[in-house]
Scaffold this active site. Structure first.
Site, PDB file in Angstrom:
ATOM      1  N   ASP A   1      33.478 -91.851  -2.995  1.00  0.00           N
ATOM      2  CA  ASP A   1      34.626 -91.524  -3.839  1.00  0.00           C
ATOM      3  C   ASP A   1      35.814 -91.127  -2.976  1.00  0.00           C
ATOM      4  OD1 ASP A   1      33.149 -91.994  -6.132  1.00  0.00           O
ATOM      5  OD2 ASP A   1      32.501 -89.914  -6.309  1.00  0.00           O
TER       6      ASP A   1
ATOM      7  N   ASP B   1      33.249 -78.896  -8.809  1.00  0.00           N
ATOM      8  CA  ASP B   1      32.221 -78.114  -9.505  1.00  0.00           C
ATOM      9  C   ASP B   1      31.423 -77.234  -8.550  1.00  0.00           C
ATOM     10  OD1 ASP B   1      31.010 -80.303  -8.293  1.00  0.00           O
ATOM     11  OD2 ASP B   1      30.160 -81.113 -10.138  1.00  0.00           O
TER      12      ASP B   1
ATOM     13  N   ASP C   1      27.404 -94.213  -3.353  1.00  0.00           N
ATOM     14  CA  ASP C   1      28.796 -94.364  -3.752  1.00  0.00           C
ATOM     15  C   ASP C   1      29.686 -93.545  -2.825  1.00  0.00           C
ATOM     16  OD1 ASP C   1      28.292 -95.864  -6.268  1.00  0.00           O
ATOM     17  OD2 ASP C   1      27.294 -93.992  -6.830  1.00  0.00           O
TER      18      ASP C   1
END
Length: 441
Positions: free
Chosen positions: A59, A138, A57
């Site tokens: 992003d 994070d 993926d």
């Protein structure tokens, strides 16, 4: 709070090329850029490219609001309440686009940003700058940005140093960040296993104490996270880390409570098998994983019912319903998978019973293959004696005549050998006509 100044790494000083980025992601980046917005790739896709992994993926983050993003692309839609995002579709690929998020404390009067009493983020849709967004990431290895305007990498948190050192480090105070979102604890485990990174001591320390916070995560979200944990190709290492930090106990409490040495071997064998199948591009159904992970709890509950005088089949059925119901309160297993879990379990006591027409009927059962694979794992773990699994292996490879010979050979064995269930001999009724046992049809 003082915002970080990025270290800007120009294109000629890093290895990431546009050739490695999906066409859909490039379309989104250039679409935003041409519309006058900032546009960056962010996070895991860059981390993976820098560690030699092809991302699944890509992003994108931008200073455009969700409404502006939606207006920029023809096939775009806003999703989510906790975090508002935009999904932009190009062909079969969907690119997730987020707006830079701001720092700041939650305010009870602010409907766009809410925290629970223990610090967990319930909603956060306040937008800010790229510098603020970087501090909201994070792990440092996910706080790296690729600017489509100049193809440079923007490093706000020593990301490149941590990637080179193969070190996983949380941004900010680890205990606070885990309380904001307890899923970060299992993300730490997943990244450590996937990337073969060491967890930084300060990031690691709170895991042991805060693992019970997983009980606050919505069960539906944990189902998706569990699939990422065990279906990323490093299930064996993931299981080891989950158990080391007490996170397995929080995710599968009924299993953790009754684990034996053979149960541990079963889980480890299943994880090795899962990793091997994924490496060979073979499918792994979530139902099979849950059947394995909950099997120790099922056996313990069934044994309790048997001790209370319940018939074996009834005990198995009752135990299965109880174990799945309890687990669903922790991890929401969709019914389409939980029903398959029960079928795999239901077939286990039937596989040793192969006389007469039973073998021919069982091999055509839609869950036979999964149940057979499960039986092989139980033999490998030493839970049951070997033999039945090899018989079924040979039976599947045999032609019709050889299969009949195999079943006849079972009839010549002593009734008590081979775990055929009850030792009573039944009078076989003679059939009129020459009809055979059920085949594949």
């Amino acid at each position: 709070m003082r915002l970080p100044e990025p270290v800007i790494i120009p294109r000629d000083q890093h290895p990431i090329s546009r050739k490695q980025i999906s066409r859909a992601a490039l379309n989104v980046l250039y679409g935003l850029h041409d519309a006058g917005f900032e546009a960056f790739l962010v996070g895991g896709c860059l981390r993976d490219l820098l560690t030699g992994i092809q991302p699944k993926d890509f992003d994108v983050v931008t200073n455009a609001t969700p409404e502006e993003i939606e207006r920029t692309f023809r096939r775009a839609r806003i999703i989510g309440r906790r975090f508002r995002l935009v999904h932009v579709r190009f062909g079969p690929e969907v690119i997730e686009v987020a707006t830079f998020r701001a720092l700041g404390e939650a305010d009870e009067s602010d409907d766009d940003r809410r925290h629970s009493h223990d610090g967990q983020i319930l909603r956060d849709n306040v937008y800010g700058s790229i510098e603020e967004d970087a501090l909201r990431r994070d792990f440092t290895v996910n706080a790296l940005y690729y600017n489509i305007a100049d193809f440079a990498l923007y490093d706000f948190a020593g990301s490149m140093d941590d990637i080179k050192a193969r070190r996983l480090r949380l941004m900010g105070d680890p205990a606070t960040r885990y309380r904001e979102d307890p899923v970060r604890m299992i993300r730490a485990v997943r990244f450590a296993a996937k990337l073969d990174f060491d967890i930084d001591p300060a990031t690691e320390a709170p895991l042991y104490e805060l693992a019970p916070l997983m009980g606050q995560v919505p069960p539906a979200r944990l189902f998706d996270e569990m699939l990422k944990l065990f279906l990323s190709g490093q299930a064996q290492d993931t299981l080891k880390l989950l158990q080391e930090y007490g996170l397995f106990d929080a995710l599968f409490p009924a299993t953790a409570e009754v684990m034996t040495d053979s149960d541990q071997r079963l889980l480890e064998a299943a994880m090795r098998n899962t990793d091997r199948r994924l490496a060979q591009d073979k499918p792994v159904t979530p139902a099979f994983l849950f059947a394995v992970l909950l099997w120790p709890a099922l056996r313990a509950r069934q044994a309790m019912h048997l001790d209370n005088g319940m018939a074996p089949a009834v005990a198995l059925n009752k135990a299965a319903g109880q174990v799945i119901a309890e687990q669903v309160s922790q991890i929401a297993i969709p019914r389409r998978f939980s029903s398959v879990v029960r079928e795999i379990w239901d077939l286990q006591p039937r596989l040793p019973r192969r006389h007469g027409n039973r073998a021919g009927q069982l091999v055509t059962h839609p869950r036979f293959r999964a149940a057979y694979d499960f039986l092989l794992l139980r033999e490998e773990a030493g839970e049951i004696a070997p033999g039945v699994g090899q018989w079924w292996t040979d039976y599947q490879e045999a032609d019709e005549d050889a299969r009949e010979d195999m079943v006849r050979a079972l009839g010549k064995a002593a009734p008590s050998s081979g775990g055929e269930g009850s030792g009573r001999k039944r009078r076989r009724r003679r059939r009129r006509g020459g009809g055979g046992s059920g085949g594949a049809g």
